[in-house]
Design a protein around this motif. Structure first.
Motif, PDB file in Angstrom:
ATOM      1  N   ARG A  66       0.830  -1.206   0.000  1.00 50.28           N
ATOM      2  CA  ARG A  66       0.000   0.000   0.000  1.00 50.28           C
ATOM      3  C   ARG A  66       0.863   1.255   0.000  1.00 50.28           C
ATOM      4  O   ARG A  66       0.570   2.216  -0.710  1.00 50.28           O
ATOM      5  N   ARG A  69       2.402   1.784  -3.473  1.00 52.55           N
ATOM      6  CA  ARG A  69       1.463   2.351  -4.446  1.00 52.55           C
ATOM      7  C   ARG A  69       1.134   3.812  -4.121  1.00 52.55           C
ATOM      8  O   ARG A  69       0.892   4.620  -5.021  1.00 52.55           O
ATOM      9  N   VAL A  90      -8.596 -11.158  -2.830  1.00 54.08           N
ATOM     10  CA  VAL A  90      -9.186  -9.868  -3.182  1.00 54.08           C
ATOM     11  C   VAL A  90      -8.487  -8.743  -2.436  1.00 54.08           C
ATOM     12  O   VAL A  90      -8.194  -7.682  -3.012  1.00 54.08           O
ATOM     13  N   GLU A  91      -8.208  -8.960  -1.145  1.00 55.39           N
ATOM     14  CA  GLU A  91      -7.523  -7.933  -0.356  1.00 55.39           C
ATOM     15  C   GLU A  91      -6.159  -7.613  -0.943  1.00 55.39           C
ATOM     16  O   GLU A  91      -5.765  -6.444  -1.058  1.00 55.39           O
ATOM     17  N   LEU A  93      -5.101  -8.052  -4.084  1.00 54.49           N
ATOM     18  CA  LEU A  93      -5.236  -7.374  -5.374  1.00 54.49           C
ATOM     19  C   LEU A  93      -5.725  -5.944  -5.189  1.00 54.49           C
ATOM     20  O   LEU A  93      -5.268  -5.028  -5.887  1.00 54.49           O
ATOM     21  N   ASP A  94      -6.648  -5.734  -4.259  1.00 60.47           N
ATOM     22  CA  ASP A  94      -7.139  -4.378  -4.004  1.00 60.47           C
ATOM     23  C   ASP A  94      -6.061  -3.482  -3.413  1.00 60.47           C
ATOM     24  O   ASP A  94      -6.097  -2.256  -3.582  1.00 60.47           O
ATOM     25  N   ALA A  95      -5.102  -4.076  -2.707  1.00 57.81           N
ATOM     26  CA  ALA A  95      -4.004  -3.288  -2.128  1.00 57.81           C
ATOM     27  C   ALA A  95      -3.013  -2.839  -3.188  1.00 57.81           C
ATOM     28  O   ALA A  95      -2.180  -1.972  -2.922  1.00 57.81           O
TER      29      ALA A  95
END
Length: 233
Positions: A66, A69, A90-91, A93-95
């Motif tokens: 995180r 990014r 999902v967590e 990839l979302d991070a």
């Protein structure tokens, strides 16, 4: 020139397996064994691909990703984790992960995913950052002002690199501390102020002040505006 791959993995057996295997495939590989070392390598290095473990000592992979990014770094990241639940994928990839591979995995599959990520259109981090006569060479880990080499410590180099990624933008102390030290700013430590003062001193041997204090807000690298520090060091 072969791709540069950073592996952030704390399990020695897996790390050795990855380093040896990818090196034999012709890649340039470096390894960080915990979250702190990984954060430093991510912040200061130039990578074509990052293989990032989820569970790490000092700081976990999700936090590292995180922050990476948030620094507008677009290097592809492949998450490696024993956590295989859909919610956890999902967590990750979302991070900001570009792909997710569950441990244990076959090396052939890892190689295929590495090749796929490296084939994507390049949005690689530039090898050099430059603003108003100040330049950092990320590959060589050197900094210059008006062509003169600056003798910076590791933290000073990371601090200058962060400011150069966001010229003209006021960066809060919290954001800087998180990006450079990988720690939460407690509002009491003067570590940042000491490093800013020393970095300013070294930069100002070759020109006017360029790192400005915005009281109560943070610091900015700005060649256009006067200092807002009202005498603050």
């Amino acid at each position: 020139m072969s791709a540069r791959i950073l592996i952030v993995e704390d399990e020695p057996r897996i790390a050795d397996f990855l380093v040896r295997g990818l090196t034999e495939e012709g890649y340039q590989v470096e390894h960080a064994a915990d979250g702190r070392a990984g954060g430093i390598a991510l912040a200061s290095g130039v990578w074509d691909l990052v293989l990032l473990d989820w569970w790490l000592p000092v700081e976990d992979g999700i936090s590292l990703l995180r922050r990476f990014r948030q620094q507008n770094r677009t290097t592809p990241v492949l998450f490696l984790s024993a956590r295989d639940a859909i919610a956890q994928r999902v967590e990750g990839l979302d991070a900001g992960a570009d792909d997710y591979l569950t441990k244990p995995f076959a090396f052939e599959e890892l190689l295929a995913r590495v090749r796929a990520l490296l084939r994507r259109p390049s949005q690689a981090t530039p090898l050099e950052l430059e603003y108003a006569g100040v330049k950092v060479d990320l590959a060589a880990q050197k900094a210059y002002r008006e062509g003169q080499l600056l003798d910076l410590t590791g933290k000073e180099f990371q601090l200058l690199t962060l400011l150069l990624r966001h010229p003209g933008t006021i960066l809060s102390r919290t954001r800087i501390f998180d990006a450079v030290w990988g720690e939460q700013y407690d509002g009491l430590s003067n570590t940042l102020e000491v490093h800013v003062k020393e970095l300013r001193r070294k930069l100002e041997t070759q020109g006017p002040r360029i790192i400005h204090t915005h009281r109560g807000r943070g610091y900015a690298l700005d060649a256009q505006h006067a200092d807002h520090s009202a005498g603050e060091e």
